[in-house]
Design a protein around this motif. Structure first.
Motif, PDB file in Angstrom:
ATOM      1  N   GLY A   1       0.815  -1.213   0.000  1.00  0.00           N
ATOM      2  CA  GLY A   1       0.000   0.000   0.000  1.00  0.00           C
ATOM      3  C   GLY A   1       0.844   1.256   0.000  1.00  0.00           C
ATOM      4  N   LEU A   2       1.933   1.232   0.775  1.00  0.00           N
ATOM      5  CA  LEU A   2       2.829   2.380   0.832  1.00  0.00           C
ATOM      6  C   LEU A   2       3.499   2.591  -0.517  1.00  0.00           C
ATOM      7  N   TRP A   3       3.978   1.506  -1.141  1.00  0.00           N
ATOM      8  CA  TRP A   3       4.675   1.606  -2.428  1.00  0.00           C
ATOM      9  C   TRP A   3       3.772   2.255  -3.473  1.00  0.00           C
ATOM     10  N   LYS A   4       2.514   1.848  -3.532  1.00  0.00           N
ATOM     11  CA  LYS A   4       1.595   2.409  -4.534  1.00  0.00           C
ATOM     12  C   LYS A   4       1.387   3.899  -4.317  1.00  0.00           C
ATOM     13  N   ARG A   5       1.225   4.289  -3.056  1.00  0.00           N
ATOM     14  CA  ARG A   5       1.016   5.706  -2.783  1.00  0.00           C
ATOM     15  C   ARG A   5       2.273   6.524  -3.077  1.00  0.00           C
ATOM     16  N   LEU A   6       3.430   5.980  -2.736  1.00  0.00           N
ATOM     17  CA  LEU A   6       4.689   6.672  -3.016  1.00  0.00           C
ATOM     18  C   LEU A   6       4.875   6.885  -4.511  1.00  0.00           C
ATOM     19  N   MET A   7       4.571   5.862  -5.314  1.00  0.00           N
ATOM     20  CA  MET A   7       4.776   5.972  -6.750  1.00  0.00           C
ATOM     21  C   MET A   7       3.848   7.017  -7.373  1.00  0.00           C
ATOM     22  N   ARG A   8       2.625   7.073  -6.868  1.00  0.00           N
ATOM     23  CA  ARG A   8       1.698   8.093  -7.380  1.00  0.00           C
ATOM     24  C   ARG A   8       2.221   9.490  -7.082  1.00  0.00           C
ATOM     25  N   ARG A   9       2.647   9.692  -5.846  1.00  0.00           N
ATOM     26  CA  ARG A   9       3.115  11.030  -5.456  1.00  0.00           C
ATOM     27  C   ARG A   9       4.425  11.386  -6.149  1.00  0.00           C
ATOM     28  N   ALA A  10       5.326  10.406  -6.265  1.00  0.00           N
ATOM     29  CA  ALA A  10       6.608  10.665  -6.930  1.00  0.00           C
ATOM     30  C   ALA A  10       6.381  10.993  -8.398  1.00  0.00           C
ATOM     31  N   SER A  11       5.474  10.276  -9.039  1.00  0.00           N
ATOM     32  CA  SER A  11       5.184  10.521 -10.451  1.00  0.00           C
ATOM     33  C   SER A  11       4.632  11.931 -10.662  1.00  0.00           C
ATOM     34  N   GLN A  12       3.710  12.350  -9.801  1.00  0.00           N
ATOM     35  CA  GLN A  12       3.149  13.697  -9.917  1.00  0.00           C
ATOM     36  C   GLN A  12       4.227  14.750  -9.671  1.00  0.00           C
ATOM     37  N   MET A  13       5.112  14.475  -8.711  1.00  0.00           N
ATOM     38  CA  MET A  13       6.174  15.413  -8.397  1.00  0.00           C
ATOM     39  C   MET A  13       7.125  15.578  -9.583  1.00  0.00           C
ATOM     40  N   VAL A  14       7.443  14.479 -10.270  1.00  0.00           N
ATOM     41  CA  VAL A  14       8.320  14.539 -11.441  1.00  0.00           C
ATOM     42  C   VAL A  14       7.644  15.338 -12.563  1.00  0.00           C
ATOM     43  N   THR A  15       6.343  15.140 -12.748  1.00  0.00           N
ATOM     44  CA  THR A  15       5.602  15.920 -13.749  1.00  0.00           C
ATOM     45  C   THR A  15       5.711  17.409 -13.445  1.00  0.00           C
ATOM     46  N   ASP A  16       5.539  17.772 -12.176  1.00  0.00           N
ATOM     47  CA  ASP A  16       5.639  19.180 -11.777  1.00  0.00           C
ATOM     48  C   ASP A  16       7.068  19.689 -11.925  1.00  0.00           C
ATOM     49  N   GLN A  17       8.038  18.813 -11.671  1.00  0.00           N
ATOM     50  CA  GLN A  17       9.449  19.207 -11.810  1.00  0.00           C
ATOM     51  C   GLN A  17       9.758  19.616 -13.247  1.00  0.00           C
ATOM     52  N   TYR A  18       9.294  18.831 -14.211  1.00  0.00           N
ATOM     53  CA  TYR A  18       9.618  19.146 -15.602  1.00  0.00           C
ATOM     54  C   TYR A  18       8.836  20.353 -16.105  1.00  0.00           C
ATOM     55  N   LYS A  19       7.694  20.618 -15.503  1.00  0.00           N
ATOM     56  CA  LYS A  19       6.974  21.860 -15.814  1.00  0.00           C
ATOM     57  C   LYS A  19       7.809  23.053 -15.339  1.00  0.00           C
ATOM     58  N   ALA A  20       8.382  22.937 -14.116  1.00  0.00           N
ATOM     59  CA  ALA A  20       9.251  23.995 -13.592  1.00  0.00           C
ATOM     60  C   ALA A  20      10.517  24.112 -14.426  1.00  0.00           C
ATOM     61  N   TYR A  21      11.041  22.978 -14.900  1.00  0.00           N
ATOM     62  CA  TYR A  21      12.236  22.987 -15.753  1.00  0.00           C
ATOM     63  C   TYR A  21      11.990  23.807 -17.021  1.00  0.00           C
ATOM     64  N   ARG A  22      10.848  23.585 -17.653  1.00  0.00           N
ATOM     65  CA  ARG A  22      10.550  24.332 -18.887  1.00  0.00           C
ATOM     66  C   ARG A  22      10.385  25.827 -18.593  1.00  0.00           C
ATOM     67  N   GLU A  23       9.848  26.148 -17.422  1.00  0.00           N
ATOM     68  CA  GLU A  23       9.703  27.555 -17.036  1.00  0.00           C
ATOM     69  C   GLU A  23      11.079  28.197 -16.821  1.00  0.00           C
ATOM     70  N   VAL A  24      11.982  27.464 -16.151  1.00  0.00           N
ATOM     71  CA  VAL A  24      13.344  27.975 -15.942  1.00  0.00           C
ATOM     72  C   VAL A  24      14.050  28.154 -17.280  1.00  0.00           C
ATOM     73  N   LEU A  25      13.857  27.208 -18.186  1.00  0.00           N
ATOM     74  CA  LEU A  25      14.480  27.310 -19.514  1.00  0.00           C
ATOM     75  C   LEU A  25      14.022  28.562 -20.251  1.00  0.00           C
ATOM     76  N   ARG A  26      12.743  28.863 -20.151  1.00  0.00           N
ATOM     77  CA  ARG A  26      12.236  30.074 -20.815  1.00  0.00           C
ATOM     78  C   ARG A  26      12.884  31.322 -20.218  1.00  0.00           C
ATOM     79  N   GLY A  27      13.050  31.307 -18.900  1.00  0.00           N
ATOM     80  CA  GLY A  27      13.709  32.440 -18.254  1.00  0.00           C
ATOM     81  C   GLY A  27      15.164  32.568 -18.662  1.00  0.00           C
ATOM     82  N   LEU A  28      15.872  31.439 -18.719  1.00  0.00           N
ATOM     83  CA  LEU A  28      17.278  31.467 -19.131  1.00  0.00           C
ATOM     84  C   LEU A  28      17.418  31.939 -20.571  1.00  0.00           C
ATOM     85  N   ASN A  29      16.487  31.521 -21.395  1.00  0.00           N
ATOM     86  CA  ASN A  29      16.522  31.931 -22.809  1.00  0.00           C
ATOM     87  C   ASN A  29      16.444  33.453 -22.928  1.00  0.00           C
TER      88      ASN A  29
END
Length: 687
Positions: free
Chosen positions: A78-106
């Motif tokens: 049960g813990l593993w399933k919940r961790l994977m869901r949260r980690a996956s969402q966090m990675v999605t948000d991370q790459y959204k922030a990455y693209r925002e930082v890239l636009r700023g650097l550009n």
């Protein structure tokens, strides 16, 4: 509290919340752009370690059929399933922030290009770089009946290549090969500026390799090329009891770590189904696979953001640590410490004072012995050189080197061998226990007597991290602390019956019980109608007994304020359980790493420095140290530091009863504790 809610927050879910706070710093547009890029890198590195250690352990439990709930109410599955869901969402948000930082650097003239965006001149330049530098390093690895699937290293970047031949029937399976993207080369390849352009442009190394993939598979046509990355179980499983030589056993385990069981597969978005199926089957990864919409492994941003010349406006303002005022007017640190204790707050005050303390001890003819614990030290450490020089000069030098400091094992083995060659007595600690205490003892001959000088720290003896982490160091010649320091080293290095500590609390023997006694004393003050207060600052709080003891104190009326940067399994603010407890976490420019514990004690205030977090491993499976601060002036300085943290309303987040965090929001003037701490004269008093 909801009846279905456990009184405890799960440790691993709490860690996910911590890493999300790191991500929030990357998302914060008030932070400079290159610093936001660094936070993206830190989040990636954190998640890598979490997957390779914590998630790997949970997967081991699942494979073993373990179904018992932990004290927070979770089964491994049960813990593993919940961790994977949260980690996956966090990675999605991370790459959204990455693209925002890239636009700023550009906008600032720093651009990451794709190959088809380059001009003819730029393509010619990167092609030359490929043929001269990259191509000779590459090794294509075909996978077929005669060449089995290669051993893939953990956390390395690879390309999965699908190949075909002319006239090949569509239904025929493609040829499969793997290429490792060389980590020895820079991930971002500089591209020459276009005419009349001041921009700095880069392309990814893996994209450059993909452009030239046909040069590696002559005579084959390329069907698809996709990046992927594997994370393996990195936890050491030592049999210390049966190991005749601990150093050799750890060296073997480090080699085994390279082929630990896979725990996570990351791959680039849109990977060809055949390539993905091949990887899943060969690596036996069914569920823990993550599709990444962007470049894999953003940890490369740390080196990139740190080494990019110029662009100072895109970084935090540089801070030059101050050399402690107490030592400025002397060339003899020991003469100062005979008169007064000295407290340092890194990184605002310089770690050079610690280097100077050990170096001076190494050179002083009246110093007879130096004893020191080393958990993580920096490259080309001045301390290691000083210890070696002291031993070569004939002094008794004893160094307790912790070989099991995770991911620093190889470096520590190298230091251990270097110190042994110089004549130091190197000790690898006690079987089954990590030596995590941070202490140095210098024994000096003075006027027909011996005097002990001690340095106790909350952080490692590492000059590099001392610029990045907040830590406290105490210098003292107090005889009680000196006697305890000698006893501690005797217990670690030799046979010694249990010692009655006069000042220290030492794990695993009595630290937890000492803390319990101090908490009980505060409960007694509350019961007597006196003010009762505890402030504790640490990295993590997860020990169930400790949490229960704090709950009891809260119910007795003790005011408890906790500053916990990372994992916190305690639920604050729950009526009838913890309404007198407040928990905050500060994530900012520097990693909050110091451990400080304050007890009001009916007005007779006591403050302790410690190497230990309040986790089960620290209290029961490590040699840890908690040391009192006897000097009232230094206690006031430490209280001021704690108060700075508690008053932070810009980078502090408050833990809510449901386990989530919210930014501190109040009507007080904006206050950022780390920026306030830079002005040492505002919080530090001198004699």
């Amino acid at each position: 509290m909801n009846k279905s809610m456990s009184p405890y927050v799960n440790r691993d879910l709490s860690w996910i919340e911590f890493n999300r706070r790191v991500l929030e710093e990357a998302q914060d547009s008030n932070n400079p752009l290159l610093e936001r890029a660094k936070f993206l890198a830190i989040m990636s590195s954190n998640l890598d370690e979490f997957m390779s250690v914590r998630v790997a352990g949970i997967q081991d439990q699942i494979k073993a059929g373990y179904t018992k709930k932990d004290f927070t109410g979770y089964t491994p599955d049960g813990l593993w399933k919940r961790l994977m869901r949260r980690a996956s969402q966090m990675v999605t948000d991370q790459y959204k922030a990455y693209r925002e930082v890239l636009r700023g650097l550009n906008k600032e003239g720093i651009t990451f290009r794709t190959m088809d965006e380059l001009s003819a001149m730029q393509l010619h330049a990167v092609d030359e770089y490929f043929h001269e530098i990259v191509f000779p390093v590459l090794t294509p690895m075909a996978v077929d009946q005669s060449r089995p699937f290669p051993l893939l290293h953990t956390r390395e970047l690879y390309l999965a290549v699908l190949l075909g031949q002319e006239e090949m029937p569509p239904e025929e399976e493609p040829f499969f090969a793997i290429i490792q993207v060389p980590s020895i080369l820079q991930r971002l390849v500089p591209v020459p500026c276009r005419t009349n352009s001041k921009k700095k442009e880069f392309v990814f190394l893996e994209e450059l390799i993909e452009r030239h993939i046909s040069t590696l598979f002559y005579g084959y046509k390329t069907i698809a090329v996709h990046p992927f990355r594997l994370t393996r179980n990195a936890d050491l499983t030592l049999n210390e009891e049966g190991a005749e030589d601990l150093l050799e056993e750890i060296e073997k385990e480090i080699r085994r770590r390279r082929w630990g069981l896979p725990v996570r597969l990351e791959f680039g978005k849109g990977m060809h189904p055949y390539a993905l199926q091949m990887l899943k089957e060969e690596l036996e990864q069914g569920d823990n696979i993550i599709e990444i919409d962007g470049p894999l492994d953003l940890s490369f941003l740390m080196k990139f953001a740190s080494s990019l010349p110029g662009y100072e406006s895109l970084r935090f303002e540089k801070i030059e640590p101050l050399y402690p005022q107490e030592f400025e007017e002397t060339d003899n640190i020991f003469s100062v410490l005979r008169q007064e204790d000295v407290l340092l707050y890194h990184p605002y005050e310089s770690f050079e004072a610690v280097d100077d303390f050990v170096t001076e001890a190494a050179q002083d003819p009246d110093v007879l012995a130096i004893k020191m614990t080393l958990y993580r030290v920096s490259g080309q450490s001045i301390l290691v050189q000083a210890l070696a020089a002291a031993a070569e000069a004939g002094k008794q030098v004893t160094v307790v080197v912790e070989l099991k400091a995770r991911f620093d094992e190889e470096r520590n083995i190298a230091w251990a061998r270097q110190l042994e060659k110089a004549g130091c007595h190197v000790v690898y600690g006690l079987v089954g226990l990590k030596t995590h205490a941070k202490i140095t003892l210098v024994v000096r001959r003075e006027q027909q007597m011996l005097r002990r000088y001690v340095h106790v720290g909350t952080g490692n003896y590492n000059g590099n991290t001392a610029r990045l982490y907040t830590d406290i160091g105490l210098f003292t010649s107090h005889p009680v602390i000196g006697a305890d320091a000698s006893a501690l080293f005797n217990e670690v290095t030799g046979y010694s019956s249990p010692y009655e500590w006069k000042a220290f609390g030492v794990a695993p023997t009595d630290l937890k019980q000492k803390l319990f006694t101090l908490i009980e004393r505060e409960k007694g003050h509350a019961a007597a109608g006196k003010p009762a207060r505890i402030i504790a600052k640490m990295n993590s709080l997860s020990n169930q007994e400790m949490i229960d003891k704090l709950y009891e104190a809260s119910q007795a009326g003790v005011k408890i304020e906790l500053i916990v940067r990372g994992v916190c399994c305690l639920r604050p603010g729950v009526p009838g359980l913890s309404e007198n407890i407040r928990v905050i976490s500060i994530v900012d420019r520097f990693l909050e790493h110091s451990r400080i514990v304050y007890f009001h004690n009916g007005g007779e205030e006591e403050i302790y420095l410690s190497s230990a977090d309040w986790m089960t491993r620290n209290l029961t499976r490590r040699i840890e140290l908690m040391c009192p601060v006897f000097d009232a002036r230094l206690r006031r300085n430490l209280f001021n530091i704690l108060q700075l943290n508690l008053n932070d309303n810009m980078k502090a987040r408050e833990l809510l009863p449901n386990g989530s965090y919210a930014r501190v929001n109040n009507e007080l003037p904006p206050m950022r504790s780390q920026f306030k701490a830079i002005n040492i004269k505002k919080w530090k008093t001198y004699r």
